[in-house]
Design an enzyme around this catalytic site. Structure first.
Site, PDB file in Angstrom:
ATOM      1  N   GLY A  25      11.853  -2.827-114.286  1.00 56.21           N
ATOM      2  CA  GLY A  25      12.533  -4.110-114.418  1.00 56.21           C
ATOM      3  C   GLY A  25      13.417  -4.416-113.229  1.00 56.21           C
ATOM      4  N   ARG A  29      15.188  -0.253-108.557  1.00 60.52           N
ATOM      5  CA  ARG A  29      14.533   0.970-109.028  1.00 60.52           C
ATOM      6  C   ARG A  29      13.178   1.124-108.346  1.00 60.52           C
ATOM      7  NH1 ARG A  29      14.945   1.652-115.193  1.00 60.52           N
ATOM      8  NH2 ARG A  29      17.062   2.215-114.618  1.00 60.52           N
ATOM      9  N   ARG A  48      11.846 -13.900-104.166  1.00 66.48           N
ATOM     10  CA  ARG A  48      12.835 -13.881-105.252  1.00 66.48           C
ATOM     11  C   ARG A  48      13.524 -12.517-105.388  1.00 66.48           C
ATOM     12  NH1 ARG A  48      12.356 -18.082-109.317  1.00 66.48           N
ATOM     13  NH2 ARG A  48      10.819 -19.641-108.658  1.00 66.48           N
ATOM     14  N   ARG A  92       4.643   0.832-116.681  1.00 68.09           N
ATOM     15  CA  ARG A  92       6.047   0.407-116.682  1.00 68.09           C
ATOM     16  C   ARG A  92       6.954   1.605-116.909  1.00 68.09           C
ATOM     17  NH1 ARG A  92      10.771  -1.881-118.168  1.00 68.09           N
ATOM     18  NH2 ARG A  92      11.463  -1.682-120.322  1.00 68.09           N
ATOM     19  N   SER A  95      14.110   1.342-119.352  1.00 69.85           N
ATOM     20  CA  SER A  95      15.070   1.888-120.311  1.00 69.85           C
ATOM     21  C   SER A  95      14.836   1.262-121.676  1.00 69.85           C
ATOM     22  CB  SER A  95      16.502   1.628-119.845  1.00 69.85           C
ATOM     23  OG  SER A  95      16.714   0.240-119.673  1.00 69.85           O
ATOM     24  N   MET A 184      12.331  -4.913-123.907  1.00 69.20           N
ATOM     25  CA  MET A 184      12.114  -6.357-123.811  1.00 69.20           C
ATOM     26  C   MET A 184      10.824  -6.787-123.108  1.00 69.20           C
ATOM     27  SD  MET A 184      15.992  -7.706-123.019  1.00 69.20           S
ATOM     28  CE  MET A 184      15.622  -9.359-123.567  1.00 69.20           C
ATOM     29  N   SER A 207      18.396   4.977-122.941  1.00 68.52           N
ATOM     30  CA  SER A 207      19.657   4.763-122.233  1.00 68.52           C
ATOM     31  C   SER A 207      20.842   4.661-123.189  1.00 68.52           C
ATOM     32  CB  SER A 207      19.583   3.489-121.395  1.00 68.52           C
ATOM     33  OG  SER A 207      19.286   2.368-122.217  1.00 68.52           O
ATOM     34  N   ASP A 208      20.564   4.332-124.456  1.00 64.18           N
ATOM     35  CA  ASP A 208      21.618   4.248-125.464  1.00 64.18           C
ATOM     36  C   ASP A 208      20.975   4.385-126.834  1.00 64.18           C
ATOM     37  OD1 ASP A 208      21.441   1.126-126.556  1.00 64.18           O
ATOM     38  OD2 ASP A 208      20.776   1.379-124.492  1.00 64.18           O
ATOM     39  N   ARG A 221      22.134   8.916-115.698  1.00 61.04           N
ATOM     40  CA  ARG A 221      21.069   8.015-115.271  1.00 61.04           C
ATOM     41  C   ARG A 221      20.448   8.473-113.957  1.00 61.04           C
ATOM     42  NH1 ARG A 221      23.594   2.038-116.845  1.00 61.04           N
ATOM     43  NH2 ARG A 221      23.673   2.454-119.079  1.00 61.04           N
TER      44      ARG A 221
END
Length: 237
Positions: A25, A29, A48, A92, A95, A184, A207-208, A221
């Site tokens: 995403g 990264r 972009r 992909r 997180s 997402m 991540s959580d 991380r």
């Protein structure tokens, strides 16, 4: 497949993108992967700010690229890669928020399938509900790699949500159905792969945790988010 790239969102020419693309995403990264996993990376896109690079990994040609946040964003980039640039496989790495009691921060989730609260599938005018799933050969190889490297992981269903800040969250309902984590993008990726006749897999780092309140520190991380990258790069044909 069009012979006339660049597209509105990707500035590469034909041949500049490998048949396998590992996507994240965050475009930074993707830059991290290019600098730490690729030999001789070459920038093919900065439109972009969605950075993309092509290089080699142990002699195998591969590209890395950002895809942004949410299904509208990943759907645009993966559509163009599959339909205009001859990409055959997209993996992909991202997180996810865990919603399963056996998962912990830093664990990997390999998404076998992706539920969603999105209306993305409506465009295909199907006479029912489509179940987006991963490519099995990629999934099996990823799980084998985790076993070999000793990485903690679970394979199963995730939910791809359109809402990061939901007015009325329904995580408890997904939990009742055994869903492992929320993110997402994966549902749109898997649908685009299915529609174009190509392969896709998503590997996420927890991540959580929605149940325990666990969350990653900056140091965690840095040290654990690379595990999903190790697995992704092991999938190169």
């Amino acid at each position: 497949m069009s012979k006339n790239p660049p597209t509105p969102h990707i500035g590469a020419q034909m041949g500049e993108i490998a048949e396998t693309v590992i996507m994240a995403g965050d475009p930074l990264r993707a830059k991290f992967m290019a600098e730490n996993y690729l030999e001789n990376p070459v920038l093919f896109n900065s439109v972009r700010g969605m950075l993309g690079y092509t290089g080699t990994r142990q002699g195998k040609r591969v590209s890395v690229m950002g895809h942004g946040m949410g299904m509208p964003s990943i759907s645009i980039y993966t559509y163009e890669l599959f339909h205009f640039y001859g990409v055959k496989t997209i993996i992909r790495v991202g997180s996810a928020g865990a919603m399963h009691p056996e998962l912990h921060v830093g664990d990997l989730v390999i998404a076998m399938g992706a539920c969603t609260d999105s209306n993305y599938a409506s465009q295909f005018e199907l006479p029912g509900t489509f179940a987006p799933i991963a490519d099995f050969s990629l999934l099996r190889t990823a799980a084998d790699c985790c076993d070999r490297l000793g990485y903690r992981y679970k394979v199963g269903n995730v939910v791809s949500s359109d809402f990061f800040y939901a007015d009325t969250p329904h995580n408890d309902k997904w939990m009742k159905m055994g869903v492992l984590a929320v993110e997402m993008e994966i549902a749109a990726l898997y649908m685009n792969a299915a529609r174009s006749g190509n392969r896709a897999l998503a590997i996420c780092t927890v991540s959580d945790h929605l149940l325990t309140g666990e969350a990653t520190t900056a140091e965690e991380r840095q040290t654990t988010f690379t595990h999903m990258m190790d697995v992704a790069f092991s999938l190169l044909p």
